[in-house]
Design an enzyme around this catalytic site. Structure first.
Site, mmCIF file in Angstrom:
data_model
loop_
_atom_site.group_PDB
_atom_site.id
_atom_site.type_symbol
_atom_site.label_atom_id
_atom_site.label_comp_id
_atom_site.label_asym_id
_atom_site.label_seq_id
_atom_site.Cartn_x
_atom_site.Cartn_y
_atom_site.Cartn_z
ATOM 1 C CE1 TYR A 32 -3.709 2.465 0.339
ATOM 2 C CE2 TYR A 32 -2.416 3.392 2.140
ATOM 3 C CZ TYR A 32 -3.468 3.489 1.243
ATOM 4 O OH TYR A 32 -4.268 4.608 1.230
ATOM 5 C CE LYS A 87 -3.417 5.088 -2.050
ATOM 6 N NZ LYS A 87 -4.379 5.503 -3.084
HETATM 7 P P1 NAP Z 1 -13.620 4.118 1.008
HETATM 8 O O1 NAP Z 1 -14.691 4.838 1.723
HETATM 9 O O2 NAP Z 1 -13.425 2.665 1.271
HETATM 10 O O3 NAP Z 1 -13.836 4.346 -0.565
HETATM 11 C C1 NAP Z 1 -13.135 3.600 -1.529
HETATM 12 C C2 NAP Z 1 -13.855 3.766 -2.857
HETATM 13 O O4 NAP Z 1 -13.147 2.993 -3.860
HETATM 14 C C3 NAP Z 1 -15.275 3.245 -2.827
HETATM 15 O O5 NAP Z 1 -16.093 4.108 -3.564
HETATM 16 C C4 NAP Z 1 -15.182 1.887 -3.521
HETATM 17 O O6 NAP Z 1 -16.432 1.626 -4.128
HETATM 18 C C5 NAP Z 1 -14.089 2.177 -4.552
HETATM 19 N N1 NAP Z 1 -13.440 0.962 -5.018
HETATM 20 C C6 NAP Z 1 -12.805 0.012 -4.264
HETATM 21 N N2 NAP Z 1 -12.379 -0.982 -5.049
HETATM 22 C C7 NAP Z 1 -12.751 -0.674 -6.322
HETATM 23 C C8 NAP Z 1 -12.615 -1.329 -7.578
HETATM 24 N N3 NAP Z 1 -12.024 -2.534 -7.678
HETATM 25 N N4 NAP Z 1 -13.113 -0.724 -8.685
HETATM 26 C C9 NAP Z 1 -13.733 0.467 -8.583
HETATM 27 N N5 NAP Z 1 -13.898 1.137 -7.421
HETATM 28 C C10 NAP Z 1 -13.416 0.564 -6.312
HETATM 29 O O7 NAP Z 1 -12.211 4.764 1.304
HETATM 30 P P2 NAP Z 1 -11.615 6.236 1.072
HETATM 31 O O8 NAP Z 1 -10.832 6.537 2.273
HETATM 32 O O9 NAP Z 1 -12.641 7.195 0.635
HETATM 33 O O10 NAP Z 1 -10.590 5.910 -0.086
HETATM 34 C C11 NAP Z 1 -10.417 6.758 -1.203
HETATM 35 C C12 NAP Z 1 -8.932 6.931 -1.479
HETATM 36 O O11 NAP Z 1 -8.331 7.623 -0.397
HETATM 37 C C13 NAP Z 1 -8.163 5.620 -1.631
HETATM 38 O O12 NAP Z 1 -7.303 5.704 -2.758
HETATM 39 C C14 NAP Z 1 -7.350 5.535 -0.349
HETATM 40 O O13 NAP Z 1 -6.158 4.815 -0.524
HETATM 41 C C15 NAP Z 1 -7.100 7.008 -0.076
HETATM 42 N N6 NAP Z 1 -6.733 7.357 1.315
HETATM 43 C C16 NAP Z 1 -7.604 7.129 2.333
HETATM 44 C C17 NAP Z 1 -7.232 7.484 3.630
HETATM 45 C C18 NAP Z 1 -8.153 7.279 4.810
HETATM 46 O O14 NAP Z 1 -7.664 7.353 5.971
HETATM 47 N N7 NAP Z 1 -9.441 7.058 4.600
HETATM 48 C C19 NAP Z 1 -5.988 8.073 3.871
HETATM 49 C C20 NAP Z 1 -5.136 8.284 2.802
HETATM 50 C C21 NAP Z 1 -5.521 7.944 1.517
HETATM 51 P P3 NAP Z 1 -17.088 0.201 -4.451
HETATM 52 O O15 NAP Z 1 -16.878 -0.701 -3.273
HETATM 53 O O16 NAP Z 1 -18.511 0.553 -4.742
HETATM 54 O O17 NAP Z 1 -16.364 -0.274 -5.694
#
Ligand code: NAP
Length: 259
Positions: free
Chosen positions: A150, A154
């Protein structure tokens, strides 16, 4: 005047859904991509009703080559704004993780970002304008954090975006990496990460993350790190020798695991 269109991946929850809300509030039409069609449709209906925008739902598993290519085709037809946000992280020691799940993580966090960005850029260059935001993470800034794949995925996204930021500048196209820290979304539950002992100080809200990202994009930044705490951590990490940052992260990790 033609309305601007934004395509957002991972729009069914968390940071992606919030990008959809804030961009719709600014009057952009939307193309919403994720696997869960019902959630995308509900969000699209909400945003049409609230902001009078058009919102197209494009269900796709971006790990799957055939489904991802449909989204690439849509991007080649031209959008003004691409948010590569879909992503996930497997949690645990690398050797214990299912290699197919790791493979999927690289395909989504890295390969899909590269291919969708490539598809979106040509029409943006032709028009002399456009923007790409790639959602990365502060986890990419330092090695030694919980999941090597991961963090490395990133680190790739941030470096890729910074290089493209410079390459695209003469074409009038903006490219930015967004590096959030802990943000309240479904990310940690999906990964099976227990966040109960993470201090409140470290947590960000999606509204603030996306607002900061759009402000930094408008300011022409290559990298956006929302929140004062994470800005400070980023500066300290850059100042410290990489070996020290790596060992400290490793010690914190071993401490957390009580090994
Ligand atoms: P989240 O609520 O789990 O959202 C993830 C999104 O990605 C969901 O809409 C999910 O939708 C979609 N997704 C997952 N697998 C997929 C696939 N195979 N094809 C298409 N869509 C897919 O998490 P989030 O925190 O908002 O994550 C968004 C981004 O932020 C990610 O890249 C994550 O690495 C990054 N991020 C998050 C954090 C944190 O603390 N939350 C921190 C740093 C970076 P479906 O399940 O409907 O496909």
């Amino acid at each position: 005047m033609a309305r601007h269109v934004a395509l957002i991946t991972g729009a069914s929850s968390g940071i992606g859904a919030e990008f959809a809300r804030q961009l719709a509030a600014r009057g952009l039409d939307l193309v919403l991509v994720a696997r869960d069609e019902a959630r995308l449709s509900a969000l699209a209906a909400e945003l049409r009703e609230e902001h009078g925008v058009t919102a197209e739902v494009m269900p796709a598993d971006l790990v799957d080559d055939t489904q991802r290519r449909v989204v690439e085709q849509r991007l080649r037809a031209g959008v003004d704004f691409l948010v590569n946000n879909a992503g996930f992280g497997n949690h645990g020691d690398f050797v214990d993780l299912d290699i197919e799940a790791e493979d999927a993580e690289v395909r989504l966090n890295v390969l899909a970002v590269v291919r969708l960005t490539h598809a979106a850029l040509a029409p943006m260059i032709d028009r002399g304008k456009g923007a790409v935001v790639n959602v990365s993470s502060v986890a990419g800034l330092v090695p030694g954090l919980p999941n090597p794949t991961y963090g490395a995925s990133k680190a790739f996204v941030t470096s890729f975006s910074e290089s493209l930021h410079e390459q695209m500048r003469p074409h009038g196209v903006r490219v930015m990496a967004l590096c959030p820290g802990y943000t309240h979304t479904e990310f940690h539950a999906r990964a099976g990460i227990d966040t109960s002992s993470s201090p409140d100080l470290l947590w960000l809200d999606v509204e603030d993350v996306v607002r900061a990202a759009l402000k930094d994009l408008a300011a022409g930044r290559a990298v956006s790190v929302p929140g004062a705490v994470y800005k400070a951590i980023t500066v300290l990490t850059r100042l410290a020798p990489r070996s020290l940052a790596r060992r400290t992260a490793g010690r914190l990790r071993r401490g957390a695991m009580k090994v």
